[in-house]
Design an enzyme around this catalytic site. Structure first.
Site, mmCIF file in Angstrom:
data_model
loop_
_atom_site.group_PDB
_atom_site.id
_atom_site.type_symbol
_atom_site.label_atom_id
_atom_site.label_comp_id
_atom_site.label_asym_id
_atom_site.label_seq_id
_atom_site.Cartn_x
_atom_site.Cartn_y
_atom_site.Cartn_z
ATOM 1 N N TYR A 155 0.838 -1.208 0.000
ATOM 2 C CA TYR A 155 0.000 0.000 0.000
ATOM 3 C C TYR A 155 0.872 1.256 0.000
ATOM 4 O O TYR A 155 0.667 2.175 -0.798
ATOM 5 C CB TYR A 155 -0.909 -0.021 1.230
HETATM 6 N N1 LIG Z 1 -9.416 6.213 4.786
HETATM 7 C C1 LIG Z 1 -8.180 6.584 5.082
HETATM 8 O O1 LIG Z 1 -7.759 6.596 6.237
HETATM 9 C C2 LIG Z 1 -7.253 7.014 3.967
HETATM 10 C C3 LIG Z 1 -6.051 7.670 4.286
HETATM 11 C C4 LIG Z 1 -5.185 8.044 3.253
HETATM 12 C C5 LIG Z 1 -5.529 7.771 1.948
HETATM 13 N N2 LIG Z 1 -6.703 7.147 1.679
HETATM 14 C C6 LIG Z 1 -7.036 6.855 0.295
HETATM 15 O O2 LIG Z 1 -8.250 7.496 -0.042
HETATM 16 C C7 LIG Z 1 -8.972 6.693 -0.959
HETATM 17 C C8 LIG Z 1 -10.372 6.434 -0.456
HETATM 18 O O3 LIG Z 1 -10.335 5.954 0.859
HETATM 19 P P1 LIG Z 1 -11.695 5.555 1.592
HETATM 20 O O4 LIG Z 1 -11.433 5.544 3.033
HETATM 21 O O5 LIG Z 1 -12.813 6.385 1.073
HETATM 22 O O6 LIG Z 1 -11.830 4.045 1.081
HETATM 23 P P2 LIG Z 1 -13.136 3.134 0.902
HETATM 24 O O7 LIG Z 1 -12.663 1.728 0.936
HETATM 25 O O8 LIG Z 1 -14.187 3.545 1.854
HETATM 26 O O9 LIG Z 1 -13.637 3.488 -0.568
HETATM 27 C C9 LIG Z 1 -12.874 3.128 -1.708
HETATM 28 C C10 LIG Z 1 -13.820 3.000 -2.889
HETATM 29 O O10 LIG Z 1 -13.016 2.575 -4.017
HETATM 30 C C11 LIG Z 1 -13.735 1.562 -4.707
HETATM 31 N N3 LIG Z 1 -12.807 0.704 -5.437
HETATM 32 C C12 LIG Z 1 -11.951 -0.209 -4.919
HETATM 33 N N4 LIG Z 1 -11.299 -0.828 -5.904
HETATM 34 C C13 LIG Z 1 -11.721 -0.279 -7.073
HETATM 35 C C14 LIG Z 1 -11.407 -0.507 -8.428
HETATM 36 N N5 LIG Z 1 -10.524 -1.436 -8.803
HETATM 37 N N6 LIG Z 1 -12.032 0.245 -9.361
HETATM 38 C C15 LIG Z 1 -12.958 1.170 -9.009
HETATM 39 N N7 LIG Z 1 -13.302 1.406 -7.743
HETATM 40 C C16 LIG Z 1 -12.693 0.695 -6.786
HETATM 41 C C17 LIG Z 1 -14.485 0.805 -3.615
HETATM 42 O O11 LIG Z 1 -15.566 0.065 -4.137
HETATM 43 C C18 LIG Z 1 -14.898 1.936 -2.684
HETATM 44 O O12 LIG Z 1 -16.172 2.454 -3.030
HETATM 45 C C19 LIG Z 1 -8.141 5.445 -1.187
HETATM 46 O O13 LIG Z 1 -7.329 5.625 -2.341
HETATM 47 C C20 LIG Z 1 -7.266 5.381 0.047
HETATM 48 O O14 LIG Z 1 -6.069 4.696 -0.164
HETATM 49 C C21 LIG Z 1 -7.571 6.772 2.650
#
Ligand SMILES: NC(=O)c1ccc[n+]([C@@H]2O[C@H](COP(=O)([O-])OP(=O)(O)OC[C@H]3O[C@@H](n4cnc5c(N)ncnc54)[C@H](O)[C@@H]3O)[C@@H](O)[C@H]2O)c1
Length: 248
Positions: A155
């Protein structure tokens, strides 16, 4: 209502941060394409936005598959004329495990969704944006991509890759009217954090000077600024959202 008349593609729009970004851009007047591998989630978000009198449609896409990404972008451009904004938010965390136990399949999947997916989506819209002389791309990195994190090597590598890719594409397109930036949050409230252990969660919380997680709406606020015309002199940057944690 600073995005009236603009078309915005939000990948990962079906949940949490992507959902908050979809709502925020719709409230600013954009026509939002809620793009997600989970169609029913995307459909729910788009339906709720539409029922609020704003503009959104759902689209099922796997961002790691080139022809799905290309088909989606061509369909949107055909139906709506252009894509002005791309928010690359789709991402997966993968298992928390020591590097010696990460399978090749997991490594490939995480890199494919988080890094290759970002590349494929950018590649599919960039020429259209350049030819129109305007575009806003915001990618999703993570503070872990700067600092490193034990038990999350795949990741973290994918998110460090998103930073490098963003800086490269931002420089490449700097004279075109297109800006490319990324956001690096620490932990944000939502489902993703529910997959980590309690001890890992506490260790992350202890690193955040504000002593709390970020909110999806706060991330959406920064997205909203970066996709605005006002942010036209910012490109190739990684902006931190970490409650005071980031030190560079
Ligand atoms: N939540 C955190 O703490 C955090 C922190 C830093 C970065 N991020 C990044 O922010 C982004 C969103 O995080 P989140 O917490 O909303 O995650 P989440 O898991 O709640 O949502 C992610 C969404 O991406 C979709 N998804 C997954 N694989 C996919 C694919 N191959 N094609 C299309 N859609 C796909 C999922 O269905 C989901 O709706 C991610 O990239 C994550 O790495 C999150």
């Amino acid at each position: 209502m600073q995005l009236i008349g603009q078309v915005a593609v939000v990948t990962g729009g079906g949940n949490n941060i992507g959902k908050a970004v979809s709502w925020r851009m719709a409230r600013e007047g954009a026509y939002v394409i809620v793009a997600d591998i989970n169609f029913s989630a995307a459909e729910k978000v788009a339906t709720d936005i539409t029922e609020a009198g704003l503009k959104a449609i759902p689209y099922r896409v796997d961002v790691s598959i080139k022809h799905e990404v290309r088909d989606m972008m061509r369909t949107i451009e055909g139906d709506l004329g252009q894509i002005d904004i791309l928010a690359n938010i789709a991402g997966i965390l993968g298992p928390t495990a020591p590097t010696s136990e990460i399978s090749e399949e997991d490594w490939d999947l995480i890199l494919d969704v988080n890094l290759k997916g970002t590349f494929l989506c950018c590649q599919a819209v960039i020429d259209g944006m350049i030819s129109r002389g305007y575009g806003r791309i915001v990618n999703m990195s993570s503070i872990t991509g700067k600092e490193g994190n034990p038990m999350l090597a795949a990741y973290v590598s994918s998110k460090a890759g998103v930073m490098g890719f963003t800086k490269s594409l931002g420089k490449e397109t700097a004279k075109s009217g297109v800006t490319v930036n990324c956001i690096a949050p620490t932990m944000i409230e939502g489902d993703m954090i529910k997959t980590v252990s309690e001890s890992y969660f506490q260790s992350v919380l202890n690193k955040i000077p504000m002593g709390r997680l970020g909110k999806p709406e706060e991330v959406a606020g920064l997205f909203n600024y970066l996709v605005s015309e006002e942010a036209g002199y910012i490109t190739g940057q990684c902006l931190d959202m970490s409650g005071g944690r980031a030190v560079y």
